[in-house]
Design an enzyme around this catalytic site. Structure first.
Site, short mmCIF file in Angstrom:
data_model
loop_
_atom_site.label_atom_id
_atom_site.label_comp_id
_atom_site.label_asym_id
_atom_site.label_seq_id
_atom_site.Cartn_x
_atom_site.Cartn_y
_atom_site.Cartn_z
N GLU A 46 0.84 -1.25 0.14
CA GLU A 46 0.08 0.15 0.07
C GLU A 46 0.89 1.23 0.07
OE1 GLU A 46 -3.70 1.71 2.67
OE2 GLU A 46 -2.65 0.11 3.47
N LYS A 115 -9.13 3.59 -2.39
CA LYS A 115 -9.46 2.52 -1.26
C LYS A 115 -11.11 3.26 -0.63
CE LYS A 115 -7.23 0.89 3.01
NZ LYS A 115 -6.15 1.10 4.06
N CYS A 175 -5.88 -3.51 2.08
CA CYS A 175 -5.30 -3.47 3.57
C CYS A 175 -6.67 -3.69 4.44
CB CYS A 175 -4.66 -2.40 4.06
SG CYS A 175 -3.80 -2.38 5.57
N PRO A 357 22.28 3.02 28.68
CA PRO A 357 22.62 3.07 30.19
C PRO A 357 22.30 1.75 30.73
CG PRO A 357 21.51 5.15 29.56
CD PRO A 357 21.48 4.07 28.52
N LEU A 358 23.22 0.98 30.98
CA LEU A 358 22.92 -0.37 31.42
C LEU A 358 22.97 -0.43 32.80
CD1 LEU A 358 22.41 -3.32 30.35
CD2 LEU A 358 24.98 -3.60 30.35
N SER A 359 21.86 -0.80 33.61
CA SER A 359 21.64 -0.41 34.93
C SER A 359 22.03 -1.74 35.99
CB SER A 359 20.28 0.20 35.37
OG SER A 359 19.34 -0.90 34.92
N GLY A 360 22.03 -2.92 35.16
CA GLY A 360 22.07 -4.40 35.96
C GLY A 360 20.43 -4.88 36.24
N GLY A 361 19.50 -3.98 35.69
CA GLY A 361 18.30 -4.46 35.94
C GLY A 361 17.71 -5.28 34.69
N ASP A 363 15.01 -4.68 32.46
CA ASP A 363 14.72 -3.65 31.58
C ASP A 363 15.91 -3.34 30.45
OD1 ASP A 363 11.82 -3.95 32.34
OD2 ASP A 363 11.90 -2.09 33.12
N SER A 364 16.74 -2.94 31.31
CA SER A 364 18.07 -2.32 30.45
C SER A 364 18.78 -3.77 29.92
CB SER A 364 18.94 -1.72 31.15
OG SER A 364 19.75 -2.31 32.37
#
Length: 719
Positions: A46, A115, A175, A357-361, A363-364
């Site tokens: 489309e 459409k 669609c 930013p890698l927090s150790g949790g 989600d990251s």
């Protein structure tokens, strides 16, 4: 019965909003491939000339002018001749903006088909840009002068019609129309259309594909016939990932299915079908009676054969056998969809990579694992010899290594594309989270830095004391709730500022020659966005959020999957850890917990989210439903307290969603205020509201009825 074999092609294209020449070139290349594979009909996605996601650009006249210029370029190219083409683009007609398909042959437009039913919910607002074609009349469209020579005329037909070749007939559906109760394919097939084409711009969300494919199968099971479904794939400039899966079906059977998640810019799916099988499938008296009484649709005739007959059959051209449906598990969808979306965004933004930013949790860690998944997918494309991916990898990551460099594995590629940084606080951050972040970075190969931001925090905290003489304290040190929150927010917002500083400077520090900065990745999940459990303008503020529309529950399932599939045993530690923001000082008898802070579990949050958005329930309606569903674990009063607390938190934090980082749309209860979930962000207090009073009244009635029942039972037992 002699065989009448027809070879048909449907295309998956990675189009990009407003990339007119790039989109045109991908269309032309798909036509070349379709012809090379022997197809006599080719259909594409489309609005493929413009890209589907142009949004308010569809209100600009330039888009319509350039679309027709690109269409002319395609049709005047003799390499696109000798095949029936179905191409999507926007067209202006009598002052109306229309979402159209153009069916053409040898440079001549046979039909413009607008459409008829527009997508107008969730992520889609097509009626903001286009007008639906709500008439059975066939009109004349006056072509721009540059088409007159090609067309051999100044006009062409516009409207809903069936195109009749010398051996078959084609109807067009677009669609959203497939999803309507009175879908056009029903009437088209009753009027004799043997082939239905559907150009689509359908996005991916979790657990959605089987619904779409179920409709496709049902359409050809009930009506009989051949169905060509074409969809866009990739990120075309917005929060959606279009998930391909272009298909060819016949009489309810799947003959061809394209990839749902891949890095291919062009994918052409071809199947050969016997038209006589369609005619045999439809030869039932009841269908004949319905067909003879159905409203008529006009036919437009074209001098062209789609098929080969029994007199000139080629032994090398055989009908395509049916195949099973291929559907990914939700865990696989999470591993693939955000990864492909991020790669599309990275290569088209021309930036140098990502910073997280890698927090150790959890989600990251999920976001980092998704980048690693992206690197695995890129490596697969490199091994397949995908020339576009090879060029993109060398352009983005090559300046670290040399122009002819290619990575040997996903870990090496991740080291060139992803920088991670642990931004800790000496008294708040545990050694466990710091260690987990480092070891995950080592496992996936990211360039990792670990540092504390105490000096930044203390300097910011001291500003208030210098200005007013007041010193704020955490609650564990005797501070008020307002003090406690403000000090947590200083840390969170300092991390955002630091992340952007590092994202801009790390390419220089690492002596990249290619220029560009790193895209900062956020890692707030859909449940925390819904609850508002985040600091405005903290690390939830970034360039992209791959998990912003994925629930905590699904992220846990994904990490469990990735632990085995990606050989990352470190992920087990993230799954076992208690979710925590680590924004308050650790003591011997206190450690911050997300679920305790929120006053609800992540499982409950997911349930609240679905009922609020998907089931369209307010506080009273949600309580009415949950009081039954939770009857074995909560009293009516306890359920009421949970529902009230959720809506209160949702209302006072709703303003945060107006500033949220663009997140890939994955979950249909996403609270994304910017595109998807259009609700106010300044609410009256729910406590004391009419809906809460109705809940209280109903709870009291239930409790009174329960007390009367217990009293009656006791009295009966006493007698």
């Amino acid at each position: 019965m002699s065989r009448r074999l027809v070879t048909l092609a449907t295309c998956t294209l990675s189009q990009w909003a407003l990339d007119f020449e790039g989109n045109r070139d991908r269309i032309v290349e798909s036509i070349r491939i379709a012809k090379e594979k022997g197809a006599t009909l080719r259909t594409g996605p489309e609005l493929e000339i413009t890209g589907y996601g142009c949004l308010d650009h569809f209100l600009e006249m330039d888009v319509y002018t350039h679309s027709l210029e690109m269409l002319h370029s395609i049709l005047s190219n003799e390499a696109t001749h000798d095949i029936l083409l179905d191409i999507g683009l926007p067209i202006m007609f009598k002052g109306l903006r229309l979402n159209c398909r153009v069916l053409s042959l040898n440079g001549r437009i046979i039909l413009i088909r607008p459409k008829m039913w527009l997508a107008q919910d969730g992520n889609y607002r097509e009626m903001r840009y286009f007008t639906p074609w709500q008439t059975d009349e066939i009109d004349d469209y006056r072509l721009p002068e540059l088409f007159h020579k090609l067309q051999g005329a100044e006009t062409c037909p516009i409207g809903n019609a069936i195109v009749s070749t010398k051996d078959s007939s084609i109807g067009l559906e677009t669609c959203q129309e497939l999803f309507e109760p009175l879908a056009p394919h029903n009437l088209l097939t009753l009027n004799g259309a043997e082939i239905i084409t559907n150009s689509s711009g359908s996005h991916h969300s979790l657990r959605k594909l089987d619904v779409r494919l179920g409709l496709l199968q049902q359409a050809t099971k009930v009506c009989g016939g051949i169905y060509l479904y074409s969809n866009q794939q990739g990120c075309d400039g917005d929060r959606l990932y279009y998930d391909g899966s272009s298909m060819i079906l016949c009489n309810g059977q799947i003959l061809g299915q394209g990839t749902q998640f891949s890095l291919n810019d062009i994918e052409v799916i071809v199947s050969t079908v016997d038209l006589e099988e369609v005619r045999a499938y439809r030869s039932t008296p009841s269908r004949g009676l319905q067909a003879i009484s159905a409203p008529r649709i006009k036919y437009i005739h074209v001098d062209f054969n789609l098929s080969t007959t029994g007199d000139d059959l080629d032994l090398d051209v055989m009908p395509t056998p049916s195949r099973p449906l291929r559907i990914h598990s939700p865990e696989e969808e999470i591993a693939l969809s955000p990864a492909c979306w991020m790669w599309s965004f990275l290569r088209r933004s021309k930036q140098a990579g990502f910073l997280l930013p890698l927090s150790g949790g959890l989600d990251s860690a999920s976001t980092a694992t998704l980048v690693y998944s992206m690197c695995r997918i890129v490596m697969s494309a490199l091994e397949e010899g995908n020339e576009q991916v090879i060029a993109d990898v060398r352009r983005i990551a090559g300046p670290y290594h040399g122009d002819q460099w290619l990575p040997k594995d996903a870990r090496e590629l991740c080291g060139s594309l992803l920088s991670t940084v642990y931004l800790g606080m000496a008294k708040q951050s545990s050694s466990e989270t710091r260690s987990r972040a480092q070891r995950l970075a080592d496992s996936i190969g990211s360039r990792h830095l670990s540092m504390d931001i105490d000096n930044v925090f203390l300097a910011q905290k001291e500003l208030l004391t210098q200005a007013t003489g007041f010193e704020a304290n955490f609650k564990v040190h005797g501070g008020t709730q307002a003090e406690n929150l403000s000090l947590q927010n200083i840390q969170a917002r300092s991390r955002m500022v630091t992340s952007y500083y590092f994202a801009q400077m790390l390419p220089t520090v690492q002596q990249r020659r290619g220029g560009g900065s790193l895209l900062v990745l956020a890692s707030g999940n859909v449940d925390e966005c819904l609850r508002g459990y985040l600091t405005k303008y903290d690390c939830s503020s970034a360039d992209l959020n791959p998990i912003g529309s994925i629930s905590k529950t699904d992220l846990k399932r994904f990490l469990a999957y990735a632990q085995t599939e990606f050989s990352l045993p470190i992920l087990e530690e993230f799954l076992e850890a208690t979710p925590t923001a680590e924004l308050e000082p650790l003591t011997e008898d206190y450690a911050q917990s997300d679920e305790a802070d929120m006053g609800m579990t992540y499982v409950e949050l997911s349930e609240f989210g679905r009922l609020r958005k998907e089931y369209k329930l307010g506080p009273f309606g949600m309580w009415q439903r949950l009081v039954h569903e939770w009857r074995d674990k909560c009293t009516p009063r306890e359920t009421a307290a949970k529902v009230k607390h959720f809506f209160h938190c949702y209302a006072i934090n709703r303003h945060k969603m107006t500033t949220m980082t663009p997140a890939l749309h994955m979950e249909d209860y996403s609270p994304d205020d910017n595109r998807y979930d259009l609700r106010p962000f300044v609410y009256p207090s729910f406590y004391g509201s009419w809906s809460y009073k109705k809940i209280d009244e109903a709870v009291e009635k239930m409790e009174k009825k329960r007390e009367e029942s217990l009293a009656a039972q006791a009295k009966k037992a006493g007698n």
